[in-house]
Design a protein around this motif. Structure first.
Motif, mmCIF file in Angstrom:
data_model
loop_
_atom_site.group_PDB
_atom_site.id
_atom_site.type_symbol
_atom_site.label_atom_id
_atom_site.label_comp_id
_atom_site.label_asym_id
_atom_site.label_seq_id
_atom_site.Cartn_x
_atom_site.Cartn_y
_atom_site.Cartn_z
ATOM 1 N N GLY A 79 0.853 -1.381 0.075
ATOM 2 C CA GLY A 79 0.118 0.125 -0.089
ATOM 3 C C GLY A 79 0.824 1.314 -0.146
ATOM 4 N N VAL A 80 1.893 1.395 0.871
ATOM 5 C CA VAL A 80 2.754 2.365 1.039
ATOM 6 C C VAL A 80 3.461 2.900 -0.390
ATOM 7 C CG1 VAL A 80 4.735 3.415 2.136
ATOM 8 C CG2 VAL A 80 2.874 2.324 3.516
ATOM 9 N N SER A 81 3.880 1.720 -1.158
ATOM 10 C CA SER A 81 4.751 1.930 -2.377
ATOM 11 C C SER A 81 3.758 2.043 -3.405
ATOM 12 C CB SER A 81 5.553 0.583 -2.562
ATOM 13 O OG SER A 81 4.816 -0.593 -2.833
ATOM 14 N N GLU A 82 2.350 1.919 -3.263
ATOM 15 C CA GLU A 82 1.559 1.883 -4.587
ATOM 16 C C GLU A 82 1.745 3.376 -5.583
ATOM 17 O OE1 GLU A 82 -2.957 1.226 -5.869
ATOM 18 O OE2 GLU A 82 -2.408 1.174 -3.483
ATOM 19 N N GLU A 83 1.789 4.509 -4.837
ATOM 20 C CA GLU A 83 1.771 5.596 -5.404
ATOM 21 C C GLU A 83 3.454 5.670 -6.362
ATOM 22 O OE1 GLU A 83 0.513 8.757 -7.028
ATOM 23 O OE2 GLU A 83 -0.632 8.149 -5.232
ATOM 24 N N VAL A 84 4.119 5.470 -5.662
ATOM 25 C CA VAL A 84 5.569 5.407 -6.413
ATOM 26 C C VAL A 84 5.541 4.524 -7.522
ATOM 27 C CG1 VAL A 84 8.306 5.292 -5.949
ATOM 28 C CG2 VAL A 84 6.503 6.434 -4.197
ATOM 29 N N ARG A 85 5.127 3.330 -7.378
ATOM 30 C CA ARG A 85 5.175 2.223 -8.352
ATOM 31 C C ARG A 85 4.429 2.741 -9.554
ATOM 32 N NH1 ARG A 85 2.510 -2.138 -7.050
ATOM 33 N NH2 ARG A 85 2.004 -1.361 -5.030
ATOM 34 N N GLY A 86 3.189 3.285 -9.089
ATOM 35 C CA GLY A 86 2.354 3.836 -10.125
ATOM 36 C C GLY A 86 3.046 4.811 -11.166
ATOM 37 N N THR A 87 3.709 5.642 -10.517
ATOM 38 C CA THR A 87 4.386 6.934 -11.413
ATOM 39 C C THR A 87 5.760 6.306 -12.024
ATOM 40 O OG1 THR A 87 3.925 8.333 -9.454
ATOM 41 C CG2 THR A 87 5.836 9.104 -11.085
ATOM 42 N N TYR A 88 6.132 5.282 -11.492
ATOM 43 C CA TYR A 88 7.371 4.817 -12.466
ATOM 44 C C TYR A 88 6.879 3.943 -13.512
ATOM 45 C CZ TYR A 88 11.233 5.201 -9.233
ATOM 46 O OH TYR A 88 12.503 5.601 -8.352
ATOM 47 N N GLN A 89 5.593 3.546 -13.426
ATOM 48 C CA GLN A 89 5.082 2.755 -14.419
ATOM 49 C C GLN A 89 4.424 3.559 -15.682
ATOM 50 O OE1 GLN A 89 5.237 -0.278 -15.498
ATOM 51 N NE2 GLN A 89 3.550 -0.383 -17.133
ATOM 52 N N LEU A 90 4.037 4.873 -15.120
ATOM 53 C CA LEU A 90 3.373 5.787 -15.930
ATOM 54 C C LEU A 90 4.527 6.511 -16.993
ATOM 55 C CD1 LEU A 90 1.153 7.480 -16.807
ATOM 56 C CD2 LEU A 90 1.275 9.092 -15.074
ATOM 57 N N LEU A 91 5.768 6.847 -16.373
ATOM 58 C CA LEU A 91 6.856 7.226 -16.957
ATOM 59 C C LEU A 91 7.285 6.214 -17.965
ATOM 60 C CD1 LEU A 91 8.796 9.493 -17.415
ATOM 61 C CD2 LEU A 91 10.398 8.175 -15.539
ATOM 62 N N ALA A 92 7.266 4.938 -17.597
ATOM 63 C CA ALA A 92 7.799 3.896 -18.732
ATOM 64 C C ALA A 92 6.966 3.708 -19.534
ATOM 65 C CB ALA A 92 8.085 2.687 -17.825
ATOM 66 N N THR A 93 5.825 3.919 -19.598
ATOM 67 C CA THR A 93 4.648 3.826 -20.884
ATOM 68 C C THR A 93 4.134 5.341 -21.485
ATOM 69 O OG1 THR A 93 2.855 4.035 -19.252
ATOM 70 C CG2 THR A 93 3.894 1.731 -19.737
ATOM 71 N N LEU A 94 5.096 6.200 -21.328
ATOM 72 C CA LEU A 94 4.542 7.355 -21.827
ATOM 73 C C LEU A 94 4.583 7.204 -23.465
ATOM 74 C CD1 LEU A 94 5.990 10.472 -19.856
ATOM 75 C CD2 LEU A 94 3.593 9.764 -20.076
ATOM 76 N N PRO A 95 3.829 7.908 -24.195
ATOM 77 C CA PRO A 95 3.808 7.634 -25.722
ATOM 78 C C PRO A 95 4.874 8.584 -26.268
ATOM 79 C CG PRO A 95 1.897 8.954 -25.137
ATOM 80 C CD PRO A 95 2.435 8.698 -23.770
ATOM 81 N N ILE A 96 5.757 9.415 -25.482
ATOM 82 C CA ILE A 96 6.510 10.361 -26.174
ATOM 83 C C ILE A 96 8.037 10.070 -25.480
ATOM 84 C CG2 ILE A 96 5.042 12.381 -26.261
ATOM 85 C CD1 ILE A 96 6.395 13.330 -23.591
ATOM 86 N N GLN A 97 8.917 10.447 -26.231
ATOM 87 C CA GLN A 97 10.581 10.016 -25.788
ATOM 88 C C GLN A 97 10.691 10.613 -24.567
ATOM 89 O OE1 GLN A 97 14.210 11.869 -27.496
ATOM 90 N NE2 GLN A 97 14.382 9.790 -28.580
ATOM 91 N N THR A 98 11.329 9.855 -23.673
ATOM 92 C CA THR A 98 11.924 10.282 -22.491
ATOM 93 C C THR A 98 13.267 9.987 -22.294
ATOM 94 O OG1 THR A 98 11.276 8.138 -21.359
ATOM 95 C CG2 THR A 98 9.603 9.690 -21.200
ATOM 96 N N VAL A 99 14.000 11.124 -21.770
ATOM 97 C CA VAL A 99 15.510 10.930 -21.551
ATOM 98 C C VAL A 99 15.934 11.393 -19.936
ATOM 99 C CG1 VAL A 99 17.524 11.957 -22.489
ATOM 100 C CG2 VAL A 99 15.804 11.601 -24.017
ATOM 101 N N SER A 100 16.736 10.882 -19.465
ATOM 102 C CA SER A 100 17.274 10.944 -18.338
ATOM 103 C C SER A 100 18.743 11.790 -18.506
ATOM 104 C CB SER A 100 17.286 10.051 -17.062
ATOM 105 O OG SER A 100 17.866 8.800 -17.596
ATOM 106 N N VAL A 101 19.039 12.743 -17.856
ATOM 107 C CA VAL A 101 20.397 13.419 -18.060
ATOM 108 C C VAL A 101 21.060 13.341 -16.438
ATOM 109 C CG1 VAL A 101 21.662 15.589 -18.280
ATOM 110 C CG2 VAL A 101 19.746 15.060 -19.776
ATOM 111 N N ILE A 102 22.116 12.492 -16.388
ATOM 112 C CA ILE A 102 22.788 12.096 -15.232
ATOM 113 C C ILE A 102 24.061 12.597 -15.068
ATOM 114 C CG2 ILE A 102 23.376 10.159 -13.712
ATOM 115 C CD1 ILE A 102 21.127 8.438 -15.641
ATOM 116 N N GLU A 103 24.027 13.540 -13.899
ATOM 117 C CA GLU A 103 25.621 14.096 -13.873
ATOM 118 C C GLU A 103 25.908 14.034 -12.279
ATOM 119 O OE1 GLU A 103 25.400 18.138 -16.753
ATOM 120 O OE2 GLU A 103 24.011 18.121 -15.171
ATOM 121 N N GLY A 104 25.217 13.032 -11.592
ATOM 122 C CA GLY A 104 25.819 12.821 -10.144
ATOM 123 C C GLY A 104 25.254 11.406 -9.813
#
Length: 493
Positions: A79-104
């Protein structure tokens, strides 16, 4: 204050992560809610979404152990993790291109968040480190896709090195492994970053289908952690042939069971002890940017090679010359640096005069930033050398092989006895194991108490870190003093 800031550049939407009141980015329920709202209300003309960090040296360092420690049952974990898990899944299934810029630092759930993006761009700076912390540091299975996205992306052997072995990868190592898609030089300008993003805009996400091959055998881990490692091994090895939904469900079930285990709670307790030790060593529990650098004299010795930064950094620093340097120690003014296990190991004892620890605190903060585990001690006596001496004295008279077997069955995975002669197999019982382990643990406790009474250590948590880093005291048992207070030495071997 919000944890996320957004702005537009044509069809590109930037999302900057900047956790309020923290020196590093932490991705928990609150930023997850903010990110979900942004993702659910994307303008129709946005074609590329870019995640970046507003904190120097940190992309995302984790989800926060207070968040994980609040999960008291398997039902609560779901239950506690449901909100975060749902956000990760939504990001992974977006119909547009997603990019992470990692500098740390990209640790734990931060690495899993980056895996939800189509592409990863990393800058080749010192602070860009990739590590999965959940299993090796906290004794629970990752939750946000690490056990199945990593093997599907990298293949089973490389995924095991991140998850089971706890390897820390630089940006260039991550690029060679296929975790990072584009590697930018440290000096690359912001204009070059934007040109890179423009070039990626029309590129489809890479398709990597790792074959489900039988992994080679691995050396056994101590019995106290073997069930957790075997469970994670099954998740990793079966991920390439499972559908994402089935793999995610198996991961959630394993996480819910392990995050509430006594072993995980004990390991998380040690995490908070480590922060207390940091506060005792340099006066602040939070990670802060370094205020000085160490410039070794000429030469190419191991300490000089380790301290001389060959990769550029994106955080400010002031140079301070090191003198009287050797293979295991260095000196800066009145501050002595001692690597009791060799400079290739994390532990560094920073010994300062009783009168003025200020210089030593700055050096300890810097050593923490570049990846060491510094412990600040006071006076002329070395705490780590005293513990090593007591260990040798206590184990004298026992055979090397029986000592190694007893400690391994207790949970240690590090040899404490130098090799002397050819080993012969021996069988020991739990009582025989305890006959070896009990006096050793009690000797460490008595030594730490004497060091505290003499002012060499200023807080018990520093002693706990010394014992863990010197000897590998098993995290699943918590900490030495806590375990002994619970009667552990009398109850189990």
């Amino acid at each position: 204050m919000t944890a996320l800031q957004t702005w537009r550049e044509g069809g590109r939407l930037w999302i900057r992560i900047d956790t309020p009141g923290s020196s590093v980015n932490v991705f928990g329920p609150r930023p997850a809610v903010e990110l979900r709202r942004i993702l659910e209300s994307l303008p129709p003309d946005v074609t590329q979404l870019v995640l970046c960090s507003g904190k120097a040296g940190s992309f995302i360092n984790g989800a926060g152990l207070l968040y994980a420690n609040s999960m008291k049952s398997t039902l609560a974990a779901r239950g506690v993790s449901e909100e975060v898990r749902g956000t990760y899944q939504l990001l992974a299934t977006l119909p547009i291109q997603t990019v992470s810029v990692i500098e740390g630092n990209c640790y734990g759930c931060g690495l899993e968040l980056a895996l939800c993006c189509d592409l990863r761009v990393a800058r080749e700076v010192y602070e860009a480190h990739f590590k999965m912390t959940e299993l090796v540091d906290y004794r629970f299975v990752p939750l946000f896709g690490g056990t199945w996205r990593l093997p599907r992306r990298l293949g089973v052997p490389l995924a095991r090195r991140l998850l089971l072995d706890g390897e820390i990868w630089s940006a260039s190592r991550a690029r060679r492994a296929g975790l990072v898609d584009v590697l930018l030089p440290a000096q690359a300008s912001e204009a070059r970053l934007r040109r890179t993003l423009d070039a990626l805009a029309n590129r489809p996400p890479p398709v990597r289908r790792a074959r489900a091959t039988a992994p080679p055998p691995r050396p056994p881990v101590p019995p106290s952690r073997a069930p957790l490692w075997a469970l994670t091994e099954r998740l990793i090895s079966t991920a390439p042939r499972r559908t994402p939904s089935v793999a995610a469900a198996a991961e959630l079930k394993a996480f819910s069971r392990t995050v509430t285990s006594p072993e995980a709670k004990a390991a998380m307790r040690f995490f908070f002890l480590r922060h207390m030790a940091h506060a005792a060593s340099w006066g602040a529990s939070e990670r802060r940017l370094p205020t000085l650098g160490l410039r070794p004299p000429g030469g190419s010795g191991p300490v000089a090679r380790m301290l001389r930064q060959r990769r550029p950094s994106r955080t400010p620093e002031v140079t301070l010359a090191v003198r009287a340097m050797s293979a295991r120690s260095a000196r800066v003014g009145e501050t002595h640096l001692l690597w009791p296990l060799g400079v290739g190991r994390r532990l560094c004892e920073v010994r300062v005069p009783h009168a003025d620890p200020g210089e030593g605190r700055e050096i300890a903060r810097y050593l923490d930033w570049i990846g060491f585990e510094p412990v600040l001690t006071r006076g002329a006596h070395s705490a780590s050398q005293r513990l090593l001496q007591v260990t040798r004295t206590t184990l004298k008279g026992f055979g090397r092989r029986e000592v190694e077997v007893a400690l391994w069955r207790f949970g240690f995975d590090r040899s404490l006895v130098p090799p002397r002669r050819r080993l012969t197999p021996v069988r020991t019982s739990a009582c025989e194991d305890l006959r070896i382990v009990r006096p050793l643990l009690l000797a460490w406790r008595d030594t730490l108490e004497r060091l505290l009474s003499r002012g060499v250590l200023v807080h018990p948590s520093q002693g706990e870190v010394l014992v863990h880093e010197l000897f590998g005291f098993p995290l699943e048992r918590g900490s030495l003093l806590w375990w002994l207070e619970r009667g552990g030495a009398e109850a189990s071997g």
